[in-house]
Design a protein around this motif. Structure first.
Motif, mmCIF file in Angstrom:
data_model
loop_
_atom_site.group_PDB
_atom_site.id
_atom_site.type_symbol
_atom_site.label_atom_id
_atom_site.label_comp_id
_atom_site.label_asym_id
_atom_site.label_seq_id
_atom_site.Cartn_x
_atom_site.Cartn_y
_atom_site.Cartn_z
ATOM 1 N N PHE A 195 0.705 -7.617 8.928
ATOM 2 C CA PHE A 195 0.887 -6.170 8.794
ATOM 3 C C PHE A 195 -0.113 -5.578 7.805
ATOM 4 O O PHE A 195 -0.673 -4.502 8.038
ATOM 5 N N LEU A 196 -0.333 -6.276 6.698
ATOM 6 C CA LEU A 196 -1.293 -5.787 5.709
ATOM 7 C C LEU A 196 -2.711 -5.767 6.283
ATOM 8 O O LEU A 196 -3.474 -4.833 6.027
ATOM 9 N N ALA A 197 -3.064 -6.800 7.035
ATOM 10 C CA ALA A 197 -4.390 -6.834 7.662
ATOM 11 C C ALA A 197 -4.516 -5.712 8.684
ATOM 12 O O ALA A 197 -5.557 -5.042 8.773
ATOM 13 N N TRP A 198 -3.476 -5.483 9.462
ATOM 14 C CA TRP A 198 -3.478 -4.377 10.429
ATOM 15 C C TRP A 198 -3.632 -3.034 9.723
ATOM 16 O O TRP A 198 -4.438 -2.196 10.133
ATOM 17 N N TYR A 199 -2.841 -2.868 8.681
ATOM 18 C CA TYR A 199 -2.836 -1.596 7.952
ATOM 19 C C TYR A 199 -4.202 -1.308 7.351
ATOM 20 O O TYR A 199 -4.789 -0.237 7.570
#
Length: 312
Positions: free
Chosen positions: A56-60
């Protein structure tokens, strides 16, 4: 008149015909996507599932950076600049920062709602359905409020979804390969450097109306400086975490829910109020936001997990 503007005028007529009774609803839908949902990656990373939290952090971070680069490349003006017949609803115009194409709200909605829908599809199908509905409503809200064209929304969704797919595949392929992950960290740092150079040296439209610059490109860079700083903090922070912190979620800890809540309060306060206010005074709006978001990522990925390990 172009068909996208005609579509927005049709929705504007609908708003006016209904007395604006739906304006606040769709305004709230938009705000949830960019103010509340971006807290999801941190909660998942700290308290629920570390692998999915990283994802999720990489996506964000990746999605925000991609959105900023595309915006500053296309330099598409907002609908109300393209046509003085467009009148955005309420205060929605205030939250519409940067150039128009693609939609940043849709990017955020795709990351958080779309990501959660994929994550929960085989576990809690009802959660996925709700997330999909919220994603569609968020995209439509940007048209309904008159701040984005349909192509802004569609490209915001499409480009982000493609990036998310690539990131997920890369993460799965690099599972357990620390050397490859370290190389990816170096690539991420070089990417941020390239983005910062690119957005400052590329040409921008300099259109004047009555001697006044229509859109100041320096101001349009702020969101991309934010995302670049946060992305850099994430790639450096993830390196530090993997090699030195080695965070594991203390699932049995009774303190974990409270620690997660405290972390969100800190992140939200820094993100929305404190960070930029502190550093913009010293470094200017763009670089101040860059540093503030860099420190936010370092806190979220490295410092707070260390505190959770200590206090849990």
């Amino acid at each position: 008149m172009q068909i996208d503007i005609q579509y927005l005028l049709l929705l504007q007529d609908l708003r006016n015909a209904t007395g604006g009774i739906f304006d606040e609803f769709f305004n709230a839908i938009s705000k949830i996507a960019v103010d509340i949902m971006p807290m999801l990656p941190f909660v998942v990373y700290w308290c629920v599932n570390k692998k999915w939290g990283y994802r999720f952090l990489a996506w964000y971070n990746g999605g925000e950076l991609l959105n900023g680069v595309i915006k500053l490349t296309a330099c598409a003006y907002r609908p109300w600049i393209r046509s003085d017949l467009i009148e955005p609803a309420g205060d929605s115009k205030v939250a519409a920062t940067g150039y128009s194409f693609p939609s940043g709200h849709t990017t955020n909605a795709t990351i958080h709602y779309g990501g959660a829908a994929v994550w929960q599809w085989n576990k809690r199908r009802w959660v996925s359905v709700i997330c999909i509905v919220m994603l569609v409503l968020t995209g439509f809200s940007r048209n309904f409020l008159g701040v984005h064209t349909p192509q802004d929304v569609l490209v915001g969704f499409g480009a982000t979804a493609i990036l998310m797919y690539i990131i997920a595949k890369v993460q799965d392929k690099l599972e357990g390969n620390e050397k490859a992950k370290d190389m990816l960290t170096i690539a991420g740092i070089l990417l941020v450097i390239a983005v910062i150079i690119y957005i400052q040296v590329k040409p921008y439209p300099m259109d004047y109306v009555d001697g006044v610059l229509l859109v100041d490109p320096v101001k349009m860079m702020k969101d991309t400086f934010k995302s670049a700083g946060m992305f850099l903090g994430f790639v450096i922070g993830s390196y530090i975490e993997r090699h030195y912190v080695k965070y594991e979620i203390p699932e049995a800890s009774k303190n974990l829910p409270m620690l997660g809540f405290i972390g969100i309060v800190i992140v939200l306060s820094w993100k929305e109020f404190m960070g930029a206010a502190i550093f913009a005074i010293m470094l200017g709006d763009n670089w101040g936001n860059f540093v503030a978001r860099f420190l936010l990522s370092i806190f979220a990925v490295v410092i707070y997990p260390m505190l959770i390990k200590k206090w849990a």
